[in-house]
Design a protein around this motif. Structure first.
Motif, mmCIF file in Angstrom:
data_model
loop_
_atom_site.group_PDB
_atom_site.id
_atom_site.type_symbol
_atom_site.label_atom_id
_atom_site.label_comp_id
_atom_site.label_asym_id
_atom_site.label_seq_id
_atom_site.Cartn_x
_atom_site.Cartn_y
_atom_site.Cartn_z
ATOM 1 N N THR A 121 -5.047 -12.299 -14.920
ATOM 2 C CA THR A 121 -4.623 -13.125 -13.789
ATOM 3 C C THR A 121 -3.548 -12.420 -12.979
ATOM 4 O OG1 THR A 121 -5.133 -15.140 -15.023
ATOM 5 C CG2 THR A 121 -3.660 -15.365 -13.134
ATOM 6 N N LEU A 122 -2.603 -11.822 -13.669
ATOM 7 C CA LEU A 122 -1.486 -11.145 -13.015
ATOM 8 C C LEU A 122 -1.956 -10.069 -12.051
ATOM 9 C CD1 LEU A 122 1.584 -10.563 -12.836
ATOM 10 C CD2 LEU A 122 1.305 -9.077 -14.840
ATOM 11 N N ARG A 123 -3.055 -9.423 -12.358
ATOM 12 C CA ARG A 123 -3.539 -8.303 -11.553
ATOM 13 C C ARG A 123 -4.321 -8.737 -10.315
ATOM 14 N NH1 ARG A 123 -6.106 -4.050 -15.795
ATOM 15 N NH2 ARG A 123 -6.391 -2.908 -13.839
ATOM 16 N N GLN A 124 -4.501 -10.030 -10.094
ATOM 17 C CA GLN A 124 -5.278 -10.498 -8.947
ATOM 18 C C GLN A 124 -4.548 -10.175 -7.633
ATOM 19 O OE1 GLN A 124 -7.196 -14.388 -11.246
ATOM 20 N NE2 GLN A 124 -5.950 -14.681 -9.426
ATOM 21 N N GLU A 125 -5.240 -9.521 -6.754
ATOM 22 C CA GLU A 125 -4.608 -9.063 -5.524
ATOM 23 C C GLU A 125 -4.174 -10.219 -4.633
ATOM 24 O OE1 GLU A 125 -2.785 -6.803 -2.858
ATOM 25 O OE2 GLU A 125 -3.574 -6.092 -4.801
ATOM 26 N N ASP A 126 -4.893 -11.359 -4.662
ATOM 27 C CA ASP A 126 -4.491 -12.463 -3.796
ATOM 28 C C ASP A 126 -3.130 -13.028 -4.212
ATOM 29 O OD1 ASP A 126 -5.618 -13.515 -6.151
ATOM 30 O OD2 ASP A 126 -6.224 -15.369 -5.155
ATOM 31 N N LEU A 127 -2.853 -13.030 -5.524
ATOM 32 C CA LEU A 127 -1.532 -13.462 -5.983
ATOM 33 C C LEU A 127 -0.453 -12.495 -5.519
ATOM 34 C CD1 LEU A 127 -2.063 -14.521 -9.724
ATOM 35 C CD2 LEU A 127 -1.912 -15.996 -7.728
ATOM 36 N N LEU A 128 -0.689 -11.218 -5.731
ATOM 37 C CA LEU A 128 0.304 -10.213 -5.401
ATOM 38 C C LEU A 128 0.540 -10.136 -3.895
ATOM 39 C CD1 LEU A 128 -0.937 -7.461 -7.874
ATOM 40 C CD2 LEU A 128 0.963 -9.047 -8.200
ATOM 41 N N SER A 129 -0.515 -10.274 -3.119
ATOM 42 C CA SER A 129 -0.363 -10.242 -1.663
ATOM 43 C C SER A 129 0.407 -11.454 -1.165
ATOM 44 C CB SER A 129 -1.741 -10.190 -0.993
ATOM 45 O OG SER A 129 -2.400 -8.976 -1.300
ATOM 46 N N ALA A 130 0.181 -12.610 -1.805
ATOM 47 C CA ALA A 130 0.920 -13.813 -1.413
ATOM 48 C C ALA A 130 2.406 -13.661 -1.720
ATOM 49 C CB ALA A 130 0.346 -15.033 -2.130
ATOM 50 N N LEU A 131 2.727 -13.017 -2.828
ATOM 51 C CA LEU A 131 4.135 -12.738 -3.139
ATOM 52 C C LEU A 131 4.735 -11.783 -2.110
ATOM 53 C CD1 LEU A 131 4.483 -12.207 -7.008
ATOM 54 C CD2 LEU A 131 5.504 -14.017 -5.620
ATOM 55 N N ASP A 132 3.983 -10.748 -1.771
ATOM 56 C CA ASP A 132 4.458 -9.800 -0.754
ATOM 57 C C ASP A 132 4.747 -10.522 0.559
ATOM 58 O OD1 ASP A 132 4.173 -7.693 -2.517
ATOM 59 O OD2 ASP A 132 2.223 -7.064 -1.734
ATOM 60 N N ALA A 133 3.832 -11.409 0.955
ATOM 61 C CA ALA A 133 3.994 -12.127 2.225
ATOM 62 C C ALA A 133 5.219 -13.038 2.185
ATOM 63 C CB ALA A 133 2.739 -12.941 2.528
ATOM 64 N N ALA A 134 5.449 -13.695 1.053
ATOM 65 C CA ALA A 134 6.619 -14.574 0.931
ATOM 66 C C ALA A 134 7.914 -13.777 1.022
ATOM 67 C CB ALA A 134 6.552 -15.341 -0.393
ATOM 68 N N ARG A 135 7.905 -12.585 0.444
ATOM 69 C CA ARG A 135 9.105 -11.746 0.499
ATOM 70 C C ARG A 135 9.331 -11.237 1.925
ATOM 71 N NH1 ARG A 135 9.320 -6.526 -0.034
ATOM 72 N NH2 ARG A 135 7.238 -6.433 -0.974
ATOM 73 N N GLN A 136 8.259 -10.814 2.582
ATOM 74 C CA GLN A 136 8.396 -10.314 3.953
ATOM 75 C C GLN A 136 8.858 -11.411 4.914
ATOM 76 O OE1 GLN A 136 4.481 -8.706 4.523
ATOM 77 N NE2 GLN A 136 4.824 -7.017 3.078
ATOM 78 N N ALA A 137 8.472 -12.659 4.604
ATOM 79 C CA ALA A 137 8.874 -13.784 5.449
ATOM 80 C C ALA A 137 10.292 -14.256 5.153
ATOM 81 C CB ALA A 137 7.900 -14.949 5.255
ATOM 82 N N GLY A 138 10.905 -13.719 4.095
ATOM 83 C CA GLY A 138 12.258 -14.118 3.730
ATOM 84 C C GLY A 138 12.340 -15.373 2.895
#
Length: 293
Positions: A121-138
């Motif tokens: 589950t951890l390796r799913q790209e949609d999860l990781l991309s959503a985390l990246d987007a949340a970080r980029q959005a502050g």
């Protein structure tokens, strides 16, 4: 309270953090939770760790500490139970963070963990991309993973996370010996949970079927001796000053226990000769032990 740099995040955290699961319980009154939370900050404890799954915890932190938001580093966890999303999807991360921000009454979460999903589950790209987007959005400052063993090792090596949370204690050293050195080399922050090994030494007989059972078994084999220290001081100082650990989180609803733990950490690391006995016992007995999940 001892302060530390939290990896390369720019955050400063206290060596002792507060695990806010207990104050989310329904048998803890609002007044009791409010007293504990304010005492945490008054003691100089600057890391508060909560999660979506900790009952009223996030809501109470937001309600009672909204006027002191600048005094603490906020750590939470999710990936599940977000309204309007299936668990462990990109939407569960996006909506879960939005809903957590509302409960916590803040515009950002300093450290947001995926809360112990398995490796596949951890390796799913949609999860990781959503985390990246949340970080980029502050909305979050640091993307993190909370867990053990192979999934933890992957999280550290992946380059997708700025922090990890894992078990580090006298009876649980897999992460300490196998993953934390790499985490520090890569500049990740490290939060250690279960620092007092579920108080397993307080059980005169094997607590079969209970939370401390595995640690009780391991301590019987390790046959550690705290010397002149009480067991809580022995365990907490071991974890708080373990190599690579930035902060240890302890959970309690007791002001007395909280103040006691703060005094313990202020005493600093264990003596080298006591550390050597722990290492020798682990070398003899602990090679096949993984991290307790």
């Amino acid at each position: 309270m001892i302060e530390r740099e939290f990896g390369r995040s720019g955050l400063q955290v206290s060596a002792l953090g507060f695990g806010a699961a207990h104050i989310g319980n329904h048998d803890v009154s609002d007044a009791e939770a409010e007293r504990v939370l304010h005492r945490v900050l008054d003691l100089g404890v600057t890391l508060l760790d909560t999660a979506r799954g900790y009952g009223l915890s996030e809501e109470r932190i937001g309600r009672f500490l909204r006027g002191r938001r600048g005094e603490y580093v906020l750590s939470s966890k999710g990936g599940y139970s977000a309204e309007g999303a299936q668990d462990w999807t990109g939407d569960s991360i996006r909506l879960g963070i939005e809903q957590a921000l509302q409960r916590l009454q803040t515009d950002h979460i300093d450290i947001f963990h995926l809360h112990s999903p398995p490796l596949e589950t951890l390796r799913q790209e949609d999860l990781l991309s959503a985390l990246d987007a949340a970080r980029q959005a502050g909305h979050i400052r640091v993307a993190a993973y909370s867990g053990e063993n192979e999934a933890l090792a992957w999280a550290v090596e992946s380059g997708r996370f700025g922090s990890v949370q894992t078990s580090v204690n006298l009876a649980d050293q897999w992460s300490l010996r196998h993953v934390l050195p790499q985490a520090k080399e890569r500049g990740l922050g490290v939060i250690a949970k279960r620092p007092v090994a579920n108080m397993a030494w307080t059980y005169p007989e094997r607590p079969t079927g209970q939370y401390p059972e595995v640690y009780w078994d391991r301590l019987q084999q390790l046959q550690l001796n705290p010397g002149d220290l009480d067991w809580t001081s022995f365990a907490l100082r071991y974890s708080a000053f373990a190599p690579g650990v930035d902060s240890v989180i302890v959970g309690t609803r007791s002001l007395q226990n909280l103040e006691h733990d703060a005094r313990i950490v202020e005493q600093g690391p264990l003596p080298p000769e006591l550390l050597a006995t722990v290492d020798a016992a682990w070398q003899q007995h602990g090679h096949g032990w993984g991290g307790e999940v």
